[in-house]
Write an enzyme that holds these catalytic residues in place. Structure first.
Site, mmCIF file in Angstrom:
data_model
loop_
_atom_site.group_PDB
_atom_site.id
_atom_site.type_symbol
_atom_site.label_atom_id
_atom_site.label_comp_id
_atom_site.label_asym_id
_atom_site.label_seq_id
_atom_site.Cartn_x
_atom_site.Cartn_y
_atom_site.Cartn_z
ATOM 1 N N ASP A 106 -38.390 -55.405 49.737
ATOM 2 C CA ASP A 106 -38.132 -54.829 48.417
ATOM 3 C C ASP A 106 -39.319 -54.991 47.471
ATOM 4 O O ASP A 106 -39.255 -54.564 46.323
ATOM 5 C CB ASP A 106 -36.891 -55.481 47.797
ATOM 6 C CG ASP A 106 -36.395 -54.733 46.565
ATOM 7 O OD1 ASP A 106 -36.410 -53.491 46.569
ATOM 8 O OD2 ASP A 106 -35.995 -55.395 45.589
ATOM 9 N N SER A 121 -34.010 -50.264 42.091
ATOM 10 C CA SER A 121 -33.492 -50.008 43.434
ATOM 11 C C SER A 121 -32.043 -49.540 43.343
ATOM 12 O O SER A 121 -31.230 -50.137 42.642
ATOM 13 C CB SER A 121 -33.565 -51.271 44.283
ATOM 14 O OG SER A 121 -34.887 -51.756 44.354
ATOM 15 N N GLN A 166 -35.223 -47.330 51.389
ATOM 16 C CA GLN A 166 -34.711 -47.570 50.040
ATOM 17 C C GLN A 166 -34.805 -46.289 49.212
ATOM 18 O O GLN A 166 -35.794 -45.558 49.295
ATOM 19 C CB GLN A 166 -35.516 -48.664 49.338
ATOM 20 C CG GLN A 166 -35.002 -48.999 47.947
ATOM 21 C CD GLN A 166 -35.852 -50.077 47.279
ATOM 22 O OE1 GLN A 166 -36.714 -49.792 46.471
ATOM 23 N NE2 GLN A 166 -35.593 -51.334 47.636
#
Length: 296
Positions: A207, A235, A285
């Site tokens: 991430d 996100s 993502q």
């Protein structure tokens, strides 16, 4: 992986991924910031995976996780991770985790674990890139230019990130409709021999740059410029498939590609490779992309 740390703690990567067990299927963890007072999403995902993995019998490593971010976590309060044991079959274990602060849901995770099997092995060749010892550390560069900003960024103290430079003759970023960013990652300190811990650490890494990759045609966020960016990133969801075992304290090449950005959303997929050429994980993502300031 058990620990209880106060708000604003200064620990290592193992501390960041550790949880305090409240009951058989209930865990509590503290998160550091990814933005002002906002919990770093990669840490939330990794802690949720740690909670799920701690309810699975040994010998069943995680092979996939799928999560949705529902609202920002607040670093001033702990997050509680409640695990539901959806099923334990002969080969698979399925878990669902809900992460809460107060009465509000922060994040939901579904994860699957399985016994290893020997049924063939196939993968493409690893991209040819400069080795990590030939690439400067982005976080060290940030520390030299903006030491106070770097000091506050806890992830930069536990992870080394070395962004592979783009070729001098490469097309402008985004000119072909696809953005590519390659970076080497590893922990700054050795990690214990715990397969779940290494999977959680890889999830934490995943991430750190997927969101920014989807926005490189708008703004290059490395070296980081906290407080001066005109772009807001958040996100929306996060997925990781774990293909082969790996160590997060050894160099992993993260090959990231974003092929779509529209409607204020950017999509990026990344592959993790070991230095000896094994494809160990794939992450995807979707990120909210918002220009800051008043609309024109």
């Amino acid at each position: 992986m058990s620990s209880s740390l106060p708000p604003g703690f200064f620990g290592g990567l193992v501390d960041f991924l550790s949880l305090e067990r409240q009951a058989d299927d209930l865990f509590r963890g503290w998160c550091h910031s990814g933005g002002p007072t906002r919990a770093f999403g990669g840490q939330v995902v990794a802690q949720a995976l740690a909670a799920a993995g701690n309810t699975v019998e040994p010998g069943r490593p995680v092979h996939s996780l799928h999560g949705y971010f529902l609202r920002p976590g607040d670093v001033r309060h702990p997050i509680e991770y409640a695990v539901e044991r959806l099923r334990d079959s002969r080969r698979f274990s399925f878990r669902r985790v809900t992460a809460k602060q107060g009465n509000g849901l922060v994040f939901t995770l579904s994860a699957s674990f399985k016994y290893p099997e020997e049924v063939g092995d196939r993968q493409p060749a690893m991209p040819v890139v400069p080795p990590p010892d030939e690439v400067p550390d982005a976080f060290d560069h940030w520390a030299a230019r903006h030491p106070e900003q770097h000091r506050r960024a806890r992830y930069a103290h536990v992870v080394s990130m070395r962004v592979v430079p783009r070729a001098p003759d490469a097309a402008p970023v985004g000119a072909t409709g696809e953005i590519e960013q390659l970076a080497w990652f590893r922990s700054r300190e050795p990690l214990p021999d715990d397969q779940l811990l290494h999977a959680c650490a890889l999830t934490y890494y995943s991430d750190l740059s997927l969101g920014s990759t989807s926005a490189l045609d708008i703004e290059d966020l490395y070296p980081l410029r906290e407080g001066s960016s005109r772009l807001g990133l958040a996100s929306l969801d996060h997925t990781v498939w774990f293909h082969r075992p790996s160590r997060a304290d050894e160099w992993l090449l993260f090959v990231q590609r974003s092929r779509s950005a529209t409607d204020g959303r950017g999509l990026t997929t990344g592959e993790f490779w070991t230095q000896d050429g094994r494809l160990v994980a794939t992450a995807t993502q979707e990120t909210a992309l918002r220009l800051l300031g008043p609309r024109t």
